[in-house]
Design an enzyme around this catalytic site. Sequence first.
Site, PDB file in Angstrom:
ATOM      1  N   ASP A  55       0.822  -2.974   2.747  1.00 42.65           N
ATOM      2  CA  ASP A  55      -0.007  -4.175   2.651  1.00 42.65           C
ATOM      3  C   ASP A  55      -0.630  -4.335   4.032  1.00 42.65           C
ATOM      4  OD1 ASP A  55      -1.159  -6.625   2.033  1.00 42.65           O
ATOM      5  OD2 ASP A  55       0.668  -7.744   2.478  1.00 42.65           O
ATOM      6  N   GLU A  90      -2.769  -1.770  -0.641  1.00 43.88           N
ATOM      7  CA  GLU A  90      -3.405  -2.941  -1.242  1.00 43.88           C
ATOM      8  C   GLU A  90      -4.835  -3.054  -0.748  1.00 43.88           C
ATOM      9  OE1 GLU A  90      -2.849  -7.756  -1.223  1.00 43.88           O
ATOM     10  OE2 GLU A  90      -1.058  -6.529  -1.543  1.00 43.88           O
ATOM     11  N   ASP A  99       5.501 -10.214   3.772  1.00 44.16           N
ATOM     12  CA  ASP A  99       4.609  -9.059   3.922  1.00 44.16           C
ATOM     13  C   ASP A  99       5.359  -7.752   3.650  1.00 44.16           C
ATOM     14  OD1 ASP A  99       2.020 -10.274   5.277  1.00 44.16           O
ATOM     15  OD2 ASP A  99       3.733 -11.186   6.247  1.00 44.16           O
TER      16      ASP A  99
END
Length: 198
Positions: A15, A75, A148
């Site tokens: 991410d 992502e 995260d």
Amino acid sequence: MEQPNIKERIILGIDPGTAVMGYGLILEKGPKMELISLGVIKMEKIDDHMLKLQRIFEKTVALIDNYKPDCLAIEAPFYGKNIQVMLKLGRAQGVCMAAALSRNVTITEYSPRKIKQSITGNGNATKEQVAAMLQTLLKFTETPDFLDATDGLAVAVCHSFQKIAVTKAGKITSKKAYSGWDTFVKDNSARVVKGLGK
């Protein structure tokens, strides 16, 4: 003794972010998944944007060299109103991709909605709901410091769920990408139920 037909692969999920980058690694053994590692790379204390990008590149290369993943799932930046934030996220993502490409690791990109949908069944799930589902799926109890980290792990799990289809004879057939409903319907006529919704 290890079964020879069980295909194993290591998936690195990232991410991307310029303040905190989350990552997760899973080992896929046939239909099973095991957690290898998850964590965050913090960059809040770095003021220079180019130095942040350098750190993202170096840390991504280090993860790849350390864990030898077969693929990277990342992502995609979501479309926000702030153009500067979008630009910075796009750069962070590009640097992660460049790091993977420098090590010949294949890359697949997923939208935040697709990731949430595949993990929880709800494309609007909260980060907390995604994290809770991952803890159930991968049987880990420790709560990561940052969501995260579970966001990075979620991308890896999402990629695993899009897995290569295996036929009954045990031969691997790659999933076909369709350009639209017409080609999907043509190739999957047996799966289409006609006359619904009228």
